[in-house]
Design a protein around this motif. Structure first.
Motif, short mmCIF file in Angstrom:
data_model
loop_
_atom_site.label_atom_id
_atom_site.label_comp_id
_atom_site.label_asym_id
_atom_site.label_seq_id
_atom_site.Cartn_x
_atom_site.Cartn_y
_atom_site.Cartn_z
N VAL B 9 0.84 -1.20 0.00
CA VAL B 9 0.00 0.00 0.00
C VAL B 9 0.86 1.24 0.00
N GLN B 10 0.38 2.24 -0.65
CA GLN B 10 1.13 3.48 -0.76
C GLN B 10 0.73 4.46 0.33
N GLY B 11 1.72 5.20 0.75
CA GLY B 11 1.63 6.34 1.67
C GLY B 11 0.39 6.52 2.50
N ALA B 12 -0.49 7.41 2.06
CA ALA B 12 -1.59 7.87 2.90
C ALA B 12 -2.53 6.74 3.28
N ASP B 13 -2.63 5.71 2.45
CA ASP B 13 -3.56 4.63 2.73
C ASP B 13 -2.99 3.55 3.64
N LEU B 16 -1.35 2.28 9.30
CA LEU B 16 -0.83 3.08 10.41
C LEU B 16 -1.12 4.56 10.21
N HIS B 17 -1.04 5.02 8.95
CA HIS B 17 -1.27 6.44 8.68
C HIS B 17 -2.75 6.80 8.79
N ARG B 18 -3.58 5.89 8.34
CA ARG B 18 -5.03 6.12 8.44
C ARG B 18 -5.45 6.17 9.90
N PHE B 267 12.03 2.03 1.80
CA PHE B 267 11.17 2.56 2.85
C PHE B 267 12.03 3.12 3.97
N LEU B 268 11.61 4.24 4.48
CA LEU B 268 12.18 4.74 5.72
C LEU B 268 11.12 4.50 6.79
N TYR B 269 11.44 3.67 7.78
CA TYR B 269 10.49 3.43 8.87
C TYR B 269 10.87 4.34 10.03
N LEU B 270 10.05 5.36 10.24
CA LEU B 270 10.34 6.42 11.21
C LEU B 270 9.54 6.18 12.48
N ARG B 271 10.20 6.22 13.64
CA ARG B 271 9.43 5.99 14.87
C ARG B 271 8.41 7.12 15.05
N ILE B 309 8.08 7.02 3.12
CA ILE B 309 8.26 7.04 4.57
C ILE B 309 7.02 6.46 5.26
N VAL B 310 7.24 5.52 6.15
CA VAL B 310 6.14 4.98 6.96
C VAL B 310 6.44 5.31 8.41
#
Ligand SMILES: Cc1cc2nc3c(=O)[nH]c(=O)nc-3n(C[C@H](O)[C@H](O)[C@H](O)COP(=O)(O)O)c2cc1C
Ligand code: SF4
Ligand code: SF4
Ligand code: FES
Ligand code: FES
Lengths: 246, 581
Positions: B9-13, B16-18, B267-271, B309-310
């Motif tokens: 899944v891409q970005g906004a969807d 975790l972001h939702r 992917f950058l997995y950012l805390r 970025i996630v």
């Protein structure tokens, strides 16, 4: 092509295996018992209960997930490992609410049988007394989370054998819990049917079939008649309440 | 495998972001909203619920419009400030005020250890807290002043590089490392990374060159690069500095990694605690795309690569590489069974490299300056430099870069630490050492570390430090395997019992036996390291435990007076008559 024979050693005994088999697979095929709770042949290994812990060349590994490698030296039935497994079993007992004398599964329960096998006499650790929900919404099946050991056998049986999404483990850490895939979160609203493997695979008394209660009298139950370390017992455990061999 | 989704899944969807958006908007995530989301994203409801309940920053019951999370870290935490805040606001920790304005709780280390006591308010850090600042912020909340109108210096995280070495000495020209990499070609570049002796900076210390080679040689439909920017180890903040000050060098390292292993996606997995850095990082990505350093035909070569970025949501375990991958796949962060390793079966089951921020920054420098340049620094086992996050009882906390091989004593002198009792090397999961070991060195074959250096002065009660860490691990255990799920709770209870003066010699022996078992038998690095603080402290600071033991042979866990707490709370009584002792 010449197939070379591949062998591991379990407590000094040579055990042949085929490419792709785990230590547990090889042991089972050879009739060697490695205590286990979250494993059933045929389902994807999970590696979570850690009861099947063995030492391989001094390293601790889960035999149900570790691929056998030619020449591996595996320690299994040692006093130290039995002690470790006893501690793990005690942990499973104290984190839930297991009141065996009043549990319908008693005598057929793998956790209980493993505990006897390991010489466990008490919970040793202080009880957690968690508050967990009972779900009696299904007409034929009862879910008592007090006894759930989070082995995920029901999760995998549903997905891999019954082809249904019924159970899942949710939450984190000590709050991990068994959840139901339905809008209400209740078992009665899920797709679970009494013919599904997921309804029968639970090693403890967390998932029970309602109208089978106490059909088999205590004294004639699986582990009254069999020792858990007996080779080839898996099908018998699954056929609870129907012991043609008794 | 059932309907468990692992769609790319891409970005906004991304789930975790939702969920973050929903949490922000409503202050909680209701069952109804979860049901809608599960239908819309076509994920099982149990997966959505599973994720909501797994990550600390999602709640099922309403939080306040101002939601405060005080860091519970021995360096950037001061729970007496939380207590003060609770008293002024009129609630207890964990509660939301009945008018829905404020909620207050504590959280695991938020990575502000060089910035004084800190908290997160609606996911933004406020640093350098003191009593006065607490009183001021309570006032601003009561006046319902929007956070964007609060004094901006409260939110300013000043990056303090106190000592620059090999990597931090200069900021590389944007694109220089990548150009050098493409000029060399894949094989020569990989050889150079291997020759440099670069080993992973995230803690485990695996050879970067070998990891990249294994991944490059693994067969798959696609290859992936993941940068591990979860930086959850208490006391670590050097990745925060790198993300803020050297983002281009980092993204360049990821791009170089992608070039070597044949990946098109990174992917950058950012805390979640570092969400405040997100806009800066995203801007940096936009610039790089404009400059032709990301996207298709990078620098005119037949090489396509882009980075997404996630952002995590409060789960230390997601720093473990396979749990991180599960989290990227929108699941609970439960570490996978290994083998297979990510290099052959990582994101979506495809060959994947996971590297720490600092490792990737170093890779860019190596691409530019060559493997020999890097290998000329450090020691035989440990080439190059290590960036340390130094915090705790010292005059100059901050980021320090040294060539490998420096002694702890030297480090303590440089940061102005006097009267040091102990240093926690590598954070709670690392090693606690006492003064007699300060001549030891930072190196993979002596004191290996991800870079967290927590300093404890003579006035500290080491048992309280151990207690803090025991609570941390019990809170962060993912719950997958029995030894860690149950064991971290039992260890927490055991340390609490001793620390509150109810422990006996038997409890100490029990704690030791339990700790050794959990350490050896747990599924992943979390459980395998969680007992370290207890075991190390029992060895180096036995008096901290023995000094508070009761003299009884046996003392039960059950405490009759404590069990009356709830009754006292319900009846609003706390007088002497309401107590047993
Ligand atoms: C519980 C746990 C937490 C971890 N947290 C991080 C982290 O925050 N950042 C990190 O780079 N590595 C972390 N690691 C190590 C990663 O699993 C992995 O080894 C690392 O990202 C590999 O990158 P490297 O080879 O460049 O060091 C953690 C490991 C464990 C077991
Ligand atoms: S209900 Fe039974 S089968 Fe399912 S996870 Fe719990 S103990 Fe395992
Ligand atoms: S060791 Fe702890 S964190 Fe790791 S898998 Fe087991 S329960 Fe999860
Ligand atoms: S049977 Fe192997 S971990 Fe449970
Ligand atoms: S007897 Fe084992 S769970 Fe009931």
């Amino acid at each position: 092509m010449n197939r070379s024979i591949t062998v591991i050693e379990i407590d000094g005994q040579a055990v042949p295996f085929d490419e792709g088999q785990t230590i547990m697979d090889a042991a089972m095929a050879a009739g060697i018992y490695i205590p286990h709770l979250c494993h059933k042949p045929g389902l994807t290994p999970h590696g979570s209960c850690k009861l099947c812990t063995v030492d391989v060349d001094g390293r601790s590994v889960s035999s149900c997930t570790m691929p056998a490698v030619n020449g591996m030296k595996v320690s299994n039935n040692t006093p130290a490992l039995m002690e470790v497994r006893k501690s793990i079993t005690q942990m499973l007992f104290v984190e839930g609410n297991h009141l065996c004398p009043s549990c319908e599964k008693t005598g057929d329960c793998t956790l209980q049988a493993v505990a006897y096998h390991l010489g466990m006499l008490d919970g040793h650790y202080p009880q957690f007394y968690p508050k967990r929900a009972v779900d009696a919404s299904h007409p034929e099946i009862l879910l008592d989370r007090d006894r759930c050991i989070l082995c995920a056998l029901c999760v995998r049986a549903g997905r891999e054998v019954d082809g249904k999404e019924i159970f899942a483990i949710t939450g984190r850490g000590i709050d991990a819990t068994l959840s139901i895939h339905s809008e209400s979160g209740l078992l009665g609203d899920s797709d679970l049917s009494v013919d599904d493997l997921a309804a029968h695979i639970c090693p403890v008394g967390a998932i029970l079939i309602k109208d089978e209660g106490y059909e088999v009298p205590i004294g004639r139950r699986t582990f009254d008649l069999h020792c858990i370390a007996e080779p080839g017992l898996e099908p018998v455990i699954l056929r609870k309440g129907d012991h043609t061999d008794a | 495998m059932g309907v468990e989704s692992s769609n790319d899944v891409q970005g906004a969807d991304h789930l975790l972001h939702r969920l973050y958006e929903i949490q922000l908007k409503y202050g909680y995530i209701s069952k109804e909203v979860m049901l809608c989301l599960s239908k819309e994203l076509q994920l099982p409801i149990t997966q959505v619920e599973g994720v909501v309940d797994f990550y600390s920053f999602f709640y099922r019951t309403p939080r306040g419009r101002y939601h405060l999370l005080f860091s519970h870290c021995t360096s950037c935490g001061d729970l007496s400030l939380m207590q003060r805040c609770c008293e002024v606001v009129g609630i207890s920790a964990g509660e939301t005020r009945s008018d829905g304005l404020v909620s207050i709780d504590s959280t695991s280390c938020i990575g502000m250890c060089d910035q004084g006591p800190a908290l997160l308010i609606n996911q933004l850090p406020i640093v350098n807290l003191d009593d006065a600042r607490i009183d001021q912020l309570v006032l601003l909340m009561e006046q319902q002043t929007p956070i964007c109108d609060w004094p901006s210096d409260w939110f300013t995280v000043q990056e303090k590089v106190c000592r620059a070495g090999l990597l931090l000495h200069d900021t590389l020209e944007v694109g220089a490392g990548l150009r050098a990499a493409l000029r060399q070609g894949r094989e020569a570049l990989l050889q150079s990374i291997t020759d440099s002796g670069l080993r992973g900076r995230g803690g485990a210390g695996f050879s970067a060159g070998m990891k990249w080679r294994f991944c490059r040689e693994a067969v798959g439909e696609a290859h992936y690069v993941i940068c591990n920017a979860d930086e959850g180890e208490p006391g670590t903040f050097k990745d925060r500095m790198l993300l803020r000050e050297h983002a281009d060098t980092l993204f360049e390292g990821m791009t170089i990694g992608g070039y070597v292993i044949g990946a098109e996606k990174g992917f950058l997995y950012l805390r979640g605690e570092y969400r405040y850095l997100l806009s800066h990082l995203q801007q940096c990505l936009v610039m790089r795309r404009q400059q032709g350093l990301l996207g298709s035909s990078i620098l005119g070569e037949a090489f396509n690569f882009d980075i997404e970025i996630v952002v995590g949501a409060g789960a230390y375990i997601c720093g473990e590489e396979s749990a991180l991958i599960e989290s990227l796949e929108q699941k609970r962060g439960v570490p996978r069974v290994r083998p297979p390793f990510p290099v052959t079966s990582g994101y979506l089951g495809q060959p994947t490299i996971v590297n720490n921020v600092e490792t990737l920054v170093a890779a860019t420098h190596i691409a530019l300056h060559g493997g020999a340049w890097f290998a000329a620094h450090g020691t035989a086992s440990s080439k190059g430099s290590k960036i340390l996050s130094i915090s705790g009882d010292c005059a100059r906390p901050g980021v320090y870069e040294y060539d490998f091989g420096l002694t702890i004593a030297q480090m303590l002198e440089d940061c102005g630490a006097t009267d040091t009792q102990a240093v926690q090397i590598g954070g709670p999961s690392g090693r606690l050492i006492a003064a007699k070991s300060f001549d030891r060195t930072i190196a993979f074959d002596d004191l290996a570390t991800g870079g967290s250096m927590m300093i404890y002065g003579g006035q500290r009660n080491m048992l309280n430090v151990v207690q803090n860490f025991a609570h941390f691990f019990a809170h962060e255990s993912c719950g997958f395997c029995t030894p860690c799920r149950v064991g971290t709770q039992l260890m927490k209870n055991g340390v609490d019992k001793i620390a509150t003066g109810h422990g006996t010699a038997y409890d100490m022996d029990e704690l030791k036996r339990l700790s050794s078992m959990v350490k050896r038998r747990s599924h992943c690095g979390l459980g395998q390291t969680a007992p370290n603080p207890i075991l190390n402290a029992m060895e180096s600071f036995p008096e901290a435990f023995i000094g508070v033991l009761t003299h009884h042979e046996y003392e039960p866990y059950f405490d009759l007076d404590r069990s009356l707490n709830e009754a006292r709370r319900l009846t609003g009584r706390d007088d002497a008559e309401a107590h047993l002792s």
